[in-house]
Design a protein around this motif. Sequence first.
Motif, PDB file in Angstrom:
ATOM      1  N   UNK A 240      48.165  41.332 -60.919  1.00  0.00           N
ATOM      2  CA  UNK A 240      48.317  42.361 -61.938  1.00  0.00           C
ATOM      3  C   UNK A 240      47.511  41.988 -63.179  1.00  0.00           C
ATOM      4  N   UNK A 241      46.829  42.979 -63.740  1.00  0.00           N
ATOM      5  CA  UNK A 241      46.055  42.760 -64.959  1.00  0.00           C
ATOM      6  C   UNK A 241      46.117  43.996 -65.834  1.00  0.00           C
ATOM      7  N   UNK A 242      45.873  43.815 -67.109  1.00  0.00           N
ATOM      8  CA  UNK A 242      45.965  44.910 -68.070  1.00  0.00           C
ATOM      9  C   UNK A 242      44.762  45.841 -67.942  1.00  0.00           C
ATOM     10  N   UNK A 243      44.983  47.097 -68.333  1.00  0.00           N
ATOM     11  CA  UNK A 243      43.913  48.092 -68.404  1.00  0.00           C
ATOM     12  C   UNK A 243      43.905  48.661 -69.820  1.00  0.00           C
ATOM     13  N   UNK A 244      42.849  49.372 -70.151  1.00  0.00           N
ATOM     14  CA  UNK A 244      42.703  49.918 -71.495  1.00  0.00           C
ATOM     15  C   UNK A 244      42.559  51.426 -71.454  1.00  0.00           C
ATOM     16  N   UNK A 245      42.817  52.055 -72.573  1.00  0.00           N
ATOM     17  CA  UNK A 245      42.648  53.499 -72.693  1.00  0.00           C
ATOM     18  C   UNK A 245      41.162  53.821 -72.770  1.00  0.00           C
ATOM     19  N   UNK A 246      40.687  54.584 -71.776  1.00  0.00           N
ATOM     20  CA  UNK A 246      39.264  54.918 -71.711  1.00  0.00           C
ATOM     21  C   UNK A 246      38.995  56.363 -72.105  1.00  0.00           C
ATOM     22  N   UNK A 247      40.050  57.174 -72.240  1.00  0.00           N
ATOM     23  CA  UNK A 247      39.906  58.591 -72.608  1.00  0.00           C
ATOM     24  C   UNK A 247      40.616  58.789 -73.932  1.00  0.00           C
ATOM     25  N   UNK A 248      39.960  59.430 -74.873  1.00  0.00           N
ATOM     26  CA  UNK A 248      40.539  59.582 -76.199  1.00  0.00           C
ATOM     27  C   UNK A 248      41.503  60.754 -76.277  1.00  0.00           C
ATOM     28  N   UNK A 249      41.160  61.896 -75.663  1.00  0.00           N
ATOM     29  CA  UNK A 249      41.973  63.096 -75.782  1.00  0.00           C
ATOM     30  C   UNK A 249      41.927  63.888 -74.484  1.00  0.00           C
ATOM     31  N   UNK A 250      42.920  64.787 -74.313  1.00  0.00           N
ATOM     32  CA  UNK A 250      42.894  65.709 -73.200  1.00  0.00           C
ATOM     33  C   UNK A 250      41.772  66.719 -73.357  1.00  0.00           C
ATOM     34  N   UNK A 251      41.372  67.323 -72.265  1.00  0.00           N
ATOM     35  CA  UNK A 251      40.211  68.215 -72.251  1.00  0.00           C
ATOM     36  C   UNK A 251      40.296  69.348 -73.275  1.00  0.00           C
ATOM     37  N   UNK A 252      41.396  70.138 -73.339  1.00  0.00           N
ATOM     38  CA  UNK A 252      41.424  71.230 -74.314  1.00  0.00           C
ATOM     39  C   UNK A 252      41.293  70.763 -75.756  1.00  0.00           C
ATOM     40  N   UNK A 253      41.815  69.561 -76.065  1.00  0.00           N
ATOM     41  CA  UNK A 253      41.738  69.085 -77.441  1.00  0.00           C
ATOM     42  C   UNK A 253      40.322  68.682 -77.812  1.00  0.00           C
ATOM     43  N   UNK A 254      39.537  68.244 -76.843  1.00  0.00           N
ATOM     44  CA  UNK A 254      38.129  67.985 -77.132  1.00  0.00           C
ATOM     45  C   UNK A 254      37.403  69.297 -77.382  1.00  0.00           C
ATOM     46  N   UNK A 255      37.757  70.325 -76.606  1.00  0.00           N
ATOM     47  CA  UNK A 255      37.116  71.621 -76.794  1.00  0.00           C
ATOM     48  C   UNK A 255      37.468  72.232 -78.156  1.00  0.00           C
ATOM     49  N   UNK A 256      38.739  72.105 -78.532  1.00  0.00           N
ATOM     50  CA  UNK A 256      39.225  72.768 -79.739  1.00  0.00           C
ATOM     51  C   UNK A 256      39.159  71.876 -80.971  1.00  0.00           C
TER      52      UNK A 256
END
Length: 438
Positions: A240-256
């Motif tokens: 087991x190893x740690x992972x990181x957040x690779x996406x900042x926002x959900x798709x609609x929030x990037x659009x809006x």
Amino acid sequence: APPPRAAVAAAPADAPPPPAAEGRRRGRGPDRPRPAAADTARVLTGDYAGGRFELVIPAGDSLARYGGWEDTLRIDAAPVDQARIDEARAQVASLAERLPAAMTPRPGLGFSLGERLTERLRYNRVMGTAPGLSYRARMPGVPFGTVIAGARYGVADERLYGSLALQLDRPGARWTLSGFRALADQDPIQRGLTFGSSLRAMFTGRDEGDYYLSQGATLAMQASIRPGLEFGAALEVDHQSSVTTAVSRGTPYRWLGGDIAFQPVTPVPEGWYGTLTAGVGGLAPWRGGWGVTGEVRRGAGRTAMRLWAATSANAEVLGGATLRLKAGVADPDGLPQFTWRAGGQATVRGQPYGAQLGAAFWSAQADLALVQWVVTPVLFADAGQARPLGSIGGGPVLAGAGAGLSAFGGLVRLDVSHPLTQVAGRGLRVDLAIFAVR
């Protein structure tokens, strides 16, 4: 008990049936394929080493059109009779395994997109969009055996995930041996690796799950103790190893141009772990279900244990009422992966995911459908806590309530919720909930 963390392929629910064929008279040419309609009977014919077979399949709605039924058919078999029924089913299943594949076609063999119908779309803050492909085939020379291979690619983290499983689905028990490289949920109650969680993360900007990278092997078993009572166990060894957040926002929030960002992923101590999981559950006499699961994990120089339970009850009030209760405890000085969370769709709606953390938690969720329509209005209210083990029951309680619209028999829900206590929640929340089979 939960299935092993390694995600393996399964037959899609919408796999097409094998092509039907017209009956063949002696002395004439081969069968001519023709499309099968849902309201027409079908005939399958062919040859095999032992002779020739002809299989007549009645129309799918033939029983529904029969108007002679006076009552529902219900058989409450005695234990001795039930044992005989189970034995007869096992004999029929064993016979079907020895027959030619043309007589007993198995849907879902071959390639399919995604590991299951509900997992063809996966999206979270670690992988981003993650399409999958799987292949399923019979295990040569092994009755009831299936080989399942799957692969998935995370576009955001640029990581390739995969699994290879050998499954022996015999009458009475299913055994699965699998090797995998997969993203795993830390919390078995607040799971982010589901179809509903993927849609919620994509369209509402809320990823209600915590993850780690798991690479290893699992031996799992699922068995039926008696009708309505199931037992499952799994032994897993993984790194087991740690992972990181690779996406900042959900798709609609990037659009809006919205400002709702995904939260960081909780890190885990890196290393090799051994995990034993066992659970029992089934149908309940109070018109619901129940389940109890325990888990022991050794790794990172520590041994940790946790136990959790869940139950649900239904009542015929207005359009229908449902009560869901969940609780869990873990070692107070155990592994970070065993931390419980309160807040979010799975525990307290109206409060943000992970508003409270602790070694113990409880939650109660109540839903009331006002009427039963194609689109059903629903009212709901929740309460719960996640606290240190010695202080559970004391301190602030998370609470929230709201209303929603349910469609397709409760499969899809659109909820608007608001916190009743201002411990962590702020204002209205809009959530998309998908209650689909895993």
